[in-house]
Design a protein around this motif. Structure first.
Motif, short mmCIF file in Angstrom:
data_model
loop_
_atom_site.label_atom_id
_atom_site.label_comp_id
_atom_site.label_asym_id
_atom_site.label_seq_id
_atom_site.Cartn_x
_atom_site.Cartn_y
_atom_site.Cartn_z
N SER A 1 -5.95 16.23 -3.19
CA SER A 1 -5.82 16.13 -1.74
C SER A 1 -6.95 15.36 -1.07
N ASN A 2 -6.54 14.56 -0.12
CA ASN A 2 -7.44 14.07 0.90
C ASN A 2 -7.13 14.94 2.11
N PRO A 3 -8.00 15.80 2.58
CA PRO A 3 -9.46 15.75 2.48
C PRO A 3 -10.12 16.72 1.52
N LEU B 1 3.80 16.57 0.51
CA LEU B 1 2.69 17.13 -0.28
C LEU B 1 1.70 16.02 -0.60
N ASN B 2 0.46 16.41 -0.86
CA ASN B 2 -0.54 15.43 -1.30
C ASN B 2 -1.55 16.13 -2.21
N PHE B 3 -1.55 15.75 -3.47
CA PHE B 3 -2.55 16.28 -4.40
C PHE B 3 -2.81 15.26 -5.50
N TYR C 1 -5.89 -5.07 -1.66
CA TYR C 1 -4.76 -5.82 -2.23
C TYR C 1 -3.43 -5.36 -1.63
N ARG C 2 -3.40 -4.12 -1.18
CA ARG C 2 -2.23 -3.52 -0.52
C ARG C 2 -1.00 -3.47 -1.43
N VAL C 3 -1.09 -2.71 -2.50
CA VAL C 3 0.11 -2.46 -3.30
C VAL C 3 0.26 -0.96 -3.54
N GLY D 1 0.84 -1.21 0.00
CA GLY D 1 0.00 0.00 0.00
C GLY D 1 0.87 1.25 0.00
N ALA D 2 0.23 2.37 -0.32
CA ALA D 2 0.97 3.64 -0.22
C ALA D 2 1.35 3.89 1.23
N THR D 3 0.60 3.31 2.15
CA THR D 3 0.88 3.51 3.58
C THR D 3 2.31 3.07 3.93
N GLU D 4 2.73 1.93 3.42
CA GLU D 4 4.09 1.48 3.74
C GLU D 4 5.12 2.42 3.09
N VAL E 1 -2.33 1.41 -6.50
CA VAL E 1 -3.55 0.97 -7.18
C VAL E 1 -4.79 1.03 -6.28
N SER E 2 -4.61 1.47 -5.03
CA SER E 2 -5.74 1.45 -4.09
C SER E 2 -6.92 2.27 -4.58
N LYS E 3 -6.64 3.47 -5.06
CA LYS E 3 -7.73 4.38 -5.45
C LYS E 3 -8.02 4.25 -6.94
N SER E 4 -6.99 4.13 -7.77
CA SER E 4 -7.19 4.12 -9.23
C SER E 4 -7.94 2.87 -9.69
N THR F 1 -4.70 18.03 6.04
CA THR F 1 -4.13 16.94 5.26
C THR F 1 -4.44 15.56 5.84
N PHE F 2 -4.07 14.54 5.09
CA PHE F 2 -4.27 13.14 5.47
C PHE F 2 -3.66 12.89 6.86
N PRO F 3 -4.44 12.38 7.81
CA PRO F 3 -3.95 12.33 9.20
C PRO F 3 -2.86 11.29 9.48
N SER G 1 5.97 13.42 -2.35
CA SER G 1 4.72 13.83 -3.00
C SER G 1 3.79 12.63 -3.11
N ASP G 2 2.76 12.65 -2.31
CA ASP G 2 1.77 11.56 -2.28
C ASP G 2 0.73 11.85 -3.36
N GLU G 3 0.83 11.12 -4.46
CA GLU G 3 -0.04 11.37 -5.62
C GLU G 3 -0.97 10.17 -5.85
N ILE G 4 -1.39 9.54 -4.76
CA ILE G 4 -2.20 8.33 -4.82
C ILE G 4 -3.53 8.54 -5.57
N TYR G 5 -4.01 9.81 -5.60
CA TYR G 5 -5.27 10.08 -6.31
C TYR G 5 -5.03 10.63 -7.72
N SER G 6 -3.82 10.49 -8.24
CA SER G 6 -3.47 11.15 -9.51
C SER G 6 -4.39 10.75 -10.67
C1 LIG Z 1 -3.61 10.71 0.72
C2 LIG Z 1 -3.55 9.26 0.97
N1 LIG Z 1 -2.37 8.63 0.93
C3 LIG Z 1 -2.26 7.31 1.15
C4 LIG Z 1 -3.37 6.55 1.44
C5 LIG Z 1 -3.18 5.09 1.75
O1 LIG Z 1 -3.18 4.34 0.58
P1 LIG Z 1 -3.04 2.73 0.63
O2 LIG Z 1 -4.42 2.19 0.90
O3 LIG Z 1 -2.53 2.38 -0.72
O4 LIG Z 1 -2.11 2.39 1.72
C6 LIG Z 1 -4.63 7.15 1.49
C7 LIG Z 1 -5.82 6.34 1.83
O5 LIG Z 1 -6.88 6.84 2.16
C8 LIG Z 1 -4.73 8.53 1.24
O6 LIG Z 1 -5.90 9.17 1.28
#
Ligand SMILES: Cc1ncc(COP(=O)(O)O)c(C=O)c1O
Length: 397
Positions: free
Chosen positions: A183-185, A179-181, A250-252, A106-109, A241-244, A131-133, A211-216
């Motif tokens: 953006s969550n939230p 950075l995150n865009f 699946y956690r990648v 996941g992006a978390t790791e 791939v979590s959001k896209s 921003t994302f907590p 730069s966290d671009e998970i929502y790109s």
């Molecule tokens: C900004 C942001 N980064 C990372 C994550 C975590 O992504 P993942 O589920 O791939 O660990 C989230 C999940 O909500 C998110 O909102």
């Protein structure tokens, strides 16, 4: 009777920084309202689509092929090549899959490994917010300090002036900027010009950009531009791939950046997890590397856009002020002042009287107070009911 763990007070013997971490308000609020009968939860950032069939098949095939041994630490060659192709093809940013990409759990790791690899105790990390907590506790667990920059006055976009002021104030103690865009939230994203202006300042420093671009892939009114497009040598890109592809379980995740940095972060990754799971990486390779994977996201995105427009229009008419969300799947709405309520009181009252659950904006740090976050990663039927209930609430309060 007290357990041994309690009587010996073993929790007090845990890592002192961990003891100081406050519980995250998103999950505590979600728990608080989850048992309300008939509650419609628009709280969590969790896509409601199923994983596309061809992606599932790739995971199944990996299992059937006895793909059951340790993968290389940075991930299978296939997933790294697919990620490199995806980043080049979609955002014109170029990475060598052999040395510049890691597939994470996941992006978390990726967030955790990167922040652990980058920070020492006493370092400062700039954190534009709300921003994302997740970022703040990880930074603090490393003994580093968050320098929060409130972007609310400028429609939730960090300005070059704010960045320069933070650099002038804290100088060399600033190790990184997170950075995150989109953006969550807030759902707000950055334009190419806005990124370029920030990159021009950062280029003259040795601050590492994370730069966290998970929502790109989920941008509705403009194409996503990656920070790495302007500052590749200093930037670490997080994606996945979590959001896209609606693959949260699946956690990648994907981490990409200059080989010298990625090589060291790969050590953190090895210490944490050895490697991501083979079937999940096979699925992610299919999602990121195939033409069909690209179409999957397009169709989910078209559906999110309809939902965004519906919720945005309804809530704007009800008196909420909302920065137009250009990406992700969140609405960040300012609660009308005429109600004289804090964000927490409003969200609790709405959940209890109208069975609609959204998250108080304060959960996302400075600049979030007085707002609510609504996740429109929910079915249109649920969103319609939720908006009808919200309308009644606003008419009667
Ligand atoms: C900004 C942001 N980064 C990372 C994550 C975590 O992504 P993942 O589920 O791939 O660990 C989230 C999940 O909500 C998110 O909102």
């Amino acid at each position: 009777m007290k357990t041994q763990t309690e009587s010996k007070n073993l929790t007090k013997r845990l890592n002192t920084r961990l003891q100081a971490i406050k519980p995250d308000m998103i999950h505590s609020f979600d728990n608080e309202v989850s048992d309300i009968p008939g509650i419609i939860k628009l709280t969590l950032g969790e896509p409601d689509f199923n994983v596309p069939e061809h992606v599932k098949q790739a995971a199944i095939q990996s299992i059937m092929d006895n793909d059951s041994h340790y993968a290389p630490v940075p991930g299978t060659v296939k997933v790294r090549e697919a990620a490199a192709h995806f980043l080049a093809n979609r955002y014109d940013i170029h990475y060598d899959p052999k040395t510049e990409i890691i597939a994470t759990v996941g992006a978390t790791e990726a967030i955790s490994d990167t922040l652990r690899a980058v920070t020492n105790p006493g370092d400062k990390v700039l954190l534009p917010g709300p921003t994302f907590p997740l970022y703040q506790p990880i930074i603090e667990l490393n003994g580093a300090d968050v320098v929060a920059i409130n972007t609310e006055p400028n429609q939730f976009v960090l300005t070059p002036e704010q960045l320069q002021a933070a650099i002038d104030k804290d100088g060399d103690t600033i190790k990184a900027i997170m950075l995150n865009f989109p953006s969550n939230p807030t759902g707000v994203t950055y334009t190419a010009n806005q990124i370029k202006a920030l990159a021009d300042i950062l280029r003259n420093t040795n601050i590492i950009v994370i730069s966290d671009e998970i929502y790109s892939e989920l941008t509705y009114d403009q194409s996503h531009v990656s920070f790495a497009h302007y500052l590749p040598d200093q930037t670490l890109i997080l994606n996945g791939v979590s959001k896209s592809h609606a693959m949260t379980g699946y956690r990648v995740g994907i981490l990409a950046g200059p080989a010298a940095l990625i090589g060291r972060i790969n050590l953190m990754h090895a210490f944490s997890v050895t490697s991501a799971s083979n079937p999940a990486m096979a699925a992610a390779a299919e999602a990121l590397g195939s033409e069909q994977g690209r179409h999957d996201t397009e169709s989910m995105k078209a559906e999110y856009k309809k939902r965004r427009d519906f919720v945005y229009d309804t809530m704007t008419k009800l008196g909420f002020t909302i920065p137009k969300p250009a990406g992700a799947f969140y609405i960040f709405a300012k609660i009308p002042e005429r109600l004289h309520m804090t964000d927490y009181d409003f969200c609790l009252s709405l959940a209890k009287t109208s069975q609609v659950a959204v998250i108080p904006g304060a959960a996302f740090g400075p600049g979030g107070e007085g707002y609510l976050r609504l996740s429109y990663a929910a079915s249109m039927a649920n969103l319609k009911t939720a908006m009808a209930h919200l309308t009644t609430y606003m008419e009667t309060h």
